[in-house]
Design a protein around this motif. Sequence first.
Motif, PDB file in Angstrom:
ATOM      1  N   GLN A  17       0.838  -1.199   0.000  1.00 33.53           N
ATOM      2  CA  GLN A  17       0.000   0.000   0.000  1.00 33.53           C
ATOM      3  C   GLN A  17       0.876   1.253   0.000  1.00 33.53           C
ATOM      4  OE1 GLN A  17      -3.446  -0.012  -0.036  1.00 33.53           O
ATOM      5  NE2 GLN A  17      -3.183  -2.213  -0.346  1.00 33.53           N
ATOM      6  N   SER A  18       0.318   2.341  -0.501  1.00 31.59           N
ATOM      7  CA  SER A  18       1.021   3.632  -0.461  1.00 31.59           C
ATOM      8  C   SER A  18       1.158   4.081   0.983  1.00 31.59           C
ATOM      9  CB  SER A  18       0.240   4.686  -1.238  1.00 31.59           C
ATOM     10  OG  SER A  18       0.232   4.394  -2.603  1.00 31.59           O
ATOM     11  N   ILE A  19       2.362   4.492   1.355  1.00 27.66           N
ATOM     12  CA  ILE A  19       2.559   4.994   2.708  1.00 27.66           C
ATOM     13  C   ILE A  19       2.994   6.454   2.719  1.00 27.66           C
ATOM     14  CG2 ILE A  19       3.048   2.741   3.697  1.00 27.66           C
ATOM     15  CD1 ILE A  19       6.001   3.510   3.698  1.00 27.66           C
ATOM     16  N   VAL A  20       3.377   6.971   1.566  1.00 23.62           N
ATOM     17  CA  VAL A  20       3.755   8.374   1.442  1.00 23.62           C
ATOM     18  C   VAL A  20       2.740   9.035   0.529  1.00 23.62           C
ATOM     19  CG1 VAL A  20       5.522   9.966   0.606  1.00 23.62           C
ATOM     20  CG2 VAL A  20       6.203   7.865   1.741  1.00 23.62           C
ATOM     21  N   MET A  21       2.145  10.144   0.991  1.00 25.10           N
ATOM     22  CA  MET A  21       1.168  10.850   0.165  1.00 25.10           C
ATOM     23  C   MET A  21       1.554  12.315   0.065  1.00 25.10           C
ATOM     24  SD  MET A  21      -2.449   9.209   0.919  1.00 25.10           S
ATOM     25  CE  MET A  21      -2.657   7.449   0.948  1.00 25.10           C
ATOM     26  N   VAL A  22       1.628  12.801  -1.160  1.00 24.57           N
ATOM     27  CA  VAL A  22       1.954  14.189  -1.432  1.00 24.57           C
ATOM     28  C   VAL A  22       0.654  14.893  -1.810  1.00 24.57           C
ATOM     29  CG1 VAL A  22       3.332  15.769  -2.829  1.00 24.57           C
ATOM     30  CG2 VAL A  22       4.240  13.511  -2.248  1.00 24.57           C
ATOM     31  N   GLY A  23       0.288  15.914  -1.042  1.00 21.23           N
ATOM     32  CA  GLY A  23      -0.974  16.604  -1.266  1.00 21.23           C
ATOM     33  C   GLY A  23      -0.793  18.024  -1.748  1.00 21.23           C
ATOM     34  N   LYS A  24      -1.765  18.862  -1.426  1.00 14.86           N
ATOM     35  CA  LYS A  24      -1.779  20.229  -1.936  1.00 14.86           C
ATOM     36  C   LYS A  24      -0.625  21.075  -1.428  1.00 14.86           C
ATOM     37  CE  LYS A  24      -5.025  22.014   1.474  1.00 14.86           C
ATOM     38  NZ  LYS A  24      -6.330  22.613   1.664  1.00 14.86           N
ATOM     39  N   GLY A  25      -0.009  20.668  -0.326  1.00 12.65           N
ATOM     40  CA  GLY A  25       1.138  21.397   0.199  1.00 12.65           C
ATOM     41  C   GLY A  25       2.424  21.103  -0.555  1.00 12.65           C
ATOM     42  N   GLY A  26       2.378  20.136  -1.458  1.00  6.33           N
ATOM     43  CA  GLY A  26       3.580  19.766  -2.205  1.00  6.33           C
ATOM     44  C   GLY A  26       4.573  19.028  -1.328  1.00  6.33           C
ATOM     45  N   MET A  27       5.845  19.222  -1.604  1.00  3.43           N
ATOM     46  CA  MET A  27       6.902  18.527  -0.877  1.00  3.43           C
ATOM     47  C   MET A  27       7.203  19.263   0.419  1.00  3.43           C
ATOM     48  SD  MET A  27       8.503  15.776  -1.292  1.00  3.43           S
ATOM     49  CE  MET A  27       7.912  15.570  -2.933  1.00  3.43           C
ATOM     50  N   SER A  28       7.429  18.506   1.485  1.00  2.00           N
ATOM     51  CA  SER A  28       7.776  19.106   2.767  1.00  2.00           C
ATOM     52  C   SER A  28       8.846  18.256   3.437  1.00  2.00           C
ATOM     53  CB  SER A  28       6.537  19.192   3.668  1.00  2.00           C
ATOM     54  OG  SER A  28       6.137  17.891   4.073  1.00  2.00           O
ATOM     55  N   PRO A  29       9.551  18.816   4.424  1.00  2.00           N
ATOM     56  CA  PRO A  29      10.559  18.026   5.144  1.00  2.00           C
ATOM     57  C   PRO A  29       9.946  16.803   5.832  1.00  2.00           C
ATOM     58  CG  PRO A  29      10.837  20.360   5.613  1.00  2.00           C
ATOM     59  CD  PRO A  29       9.575  20.226   4.827  1.00  2.00           C
ATOM     60  N   GLU A  30       8.683  16.907   6.242  1.00  3.50           N
ATOM     61  CA  GLU A  30       8.021  15.787   6.903  1.00  3.50           C
ATOM     62  C   GLU A  30       7.835  14.604   5.947  1.00  3.50           C
ATOM     63  OE1 GLU A  30       6.761  18.978   7.025  1.00  3.50           O
ATOM     64  OE2 GLU A  30       7.392  19.402   9.079  1.00  3.50           O
ATOM     65  N   ILE A  31       7.483  14.907   4.705  1.00  6.13           N
ATOM     66  CA  ILE A  31       7.304  13.844   3.709  1.00  6.13           C
ATOM     67  C   ILE A  31       8.641  13.162   3.418  1.00  6.13           C
ATOM     68  CG2 ILE A  31       6.721  13.377   1.294  1.00  6.13           C
ATOM     69  CD1 ILE A  31       4.543  15.544   1.559  1.00  6.13           C
ATOM     70  N   ILE A  32       9.684  13.953   3.284  1.00  7.66           N
ATOM     71  CA  ILE A  32      11.025  13.405   3.045  1.00  7.66           C
ATOM     72  C   ILE A  32      11.440  12.518   4.217  1.00  7.66           C
ATOM     73  CG2 ILE A  32      13.467  13.967   2.673  1.00  7.66           C
ATOM     74  CD1 ILE A  32      11.928  15.037   0.349  1.00  7.66           C
ATOM     75  N   LYS A  33      11.215  12.981   5.431  1.00 11.79           N
ATOM     76  CA  LYS A  33      11.569  12.212   6.636  1.00 11.79           C
ATOM     77  C   LYS A  33      10.782  10.905   6.695  1.00 11.79           C
ATOM     78  CE  LYS A  33      12.959  11.893  11.127  1.00 11.79           C
ATOM     79  NZ  LYS A  33      13.337  10.518  11.265  1.00 11.79           N
ATOM     80  N   GLN A  34       9.490  10.982   6.395  1.00 11.05           N
ATOM     81  CA  GLN A  34       8.650   9.779   6.409  1.00 11.05           C
ATOM     82  C   GLN A  34       9.164   8.762   5.383  1.00 11.05           C
ATOM     83  OE1 GLN A  34       4.634  10.431   5.109  1.00 11.05           O
ATOM     84  NE2 GLN A  34       3.930   8.451   5.821  1.00 11.05           N
ATOM     85  N   ALA A  35       9.471   9.225   4.185  1.00 12.96           N
ATOM     86  CA  ALA A  35       9.978   8.334   3.137  1.00 12.96           C
ATOM     87  C   ALA A  35      11.335   7.752   3.530  1.00 12.96           C
ATOM     88  CB  ALA A  35      10.085   9.083   1.817  1.00 12.96           C
ATOM     89  N   ASP A  36      12.204   8.580   4.087  1.00 13.98           N
ATOM     90  CA  ASP A  36      13.535   8.121   4.489  1.00 13.98           C
ATOM     91  C   ASP A  36      13.434   7.037   5.563  1.00 13.98           C
ATOM     92  OD1 ASP A  36      16.449   8.398   4.345  1.00 13.98           O
ATOM     93  OD2 ASP A  36      16.279   9.219   6.377  1.00 13.98           O
ATOM     94  N   ASP A  37      12.584   7.261   6.560  1.00 11.14           N
ATOM     95  CA  ASP A  37      12.406   6.267   7.617  1.00 11.14           C
ATOM     96  C   ASP A  37      11.826   4.959   7.070  1.00 11.14           C
ATOM     97  OD1 ASP A  37      13.378   8.082   9.449  1.00 11.14           O
ATOM     98  OD2 ASP A  37      11.410   8.638  10.244  1.00 11.14           O
ATOM     99  N   ALA A  38      10.857   5.082   6.185  1.00 12.33           N
ATOM    100  CA  ALA A  38      10.230   3.887   5.605  1.00 12.33           C
ATOM    101  C   ALA A  38      11.222   3.114   4.737  1.00 12.33           C
ATOM    102  CB  ALA A  38       8.999   4.274   4.798  1.00 12.33           C
ATOM    103  N   LEU A  39      12.031   3.817   3.968  1.00 11.52           N
ATOM    104  CA  LEU A  39      13.038   3.155   3.136  1.00 11.52           C
ATOM    105  C   LEU A  39      14.077   2.440   3.993  1.00 11.52           C
ATOM    106  CD1 LEU A  39      13.485   5.886   0.408  1.00 11.52           C
ATOM    107  CD2 LEU A  39      12.802   3.517  -0.021  1.00 11.52           C
ATOM    108  N   LYS A  40      14.415   3.024   5.131  1.00  6.37           N
ATOM    109  CA  LYS A  40      15.377   2.395   6.036  1.00  6.37           C
ATOM    110  C   LYS A  40      14.833   1.064   6.557  1.00  6.37           C
ATOM    111  CE  LYS A  40      17.528   5.164   8.676  1.00  6.37           C
ATOM    112  NZ  LYS A  40      17.796   6.151   9.725  1.00  6.37           N
TER     113      LYS A  40
END
Length: 97
Positions: A17-40
Amino acid sequence: MTSKQRAYLRSLANSIQSIVMVGKGGMSPEIIKQADDALKARELIKGSVLETSPLSAREAAEQIAQAAQAQVVQVIGGKFVLYRRNDEKPVIELPKA
């Protein structure tokens, strides 16, 4: 990454399932952090870009991949798949090149 390895990763991504969602705010440090943690933890993640996002799925995937030092495996419609090998604790065994 070879095409055989990329195809293998795409097949694995079908069932997650998708665990990272990019919405109307576009890219944010929180999204990058979430993706980085999930990839780890998982090495392979799926993300989605909502219709309200100012970014396309390709743009979002490339920005996250660059920031998280990952590889874009696939982009289809509003979804994308990213991969980053965890050398300390590998989860996915890729086919030989």
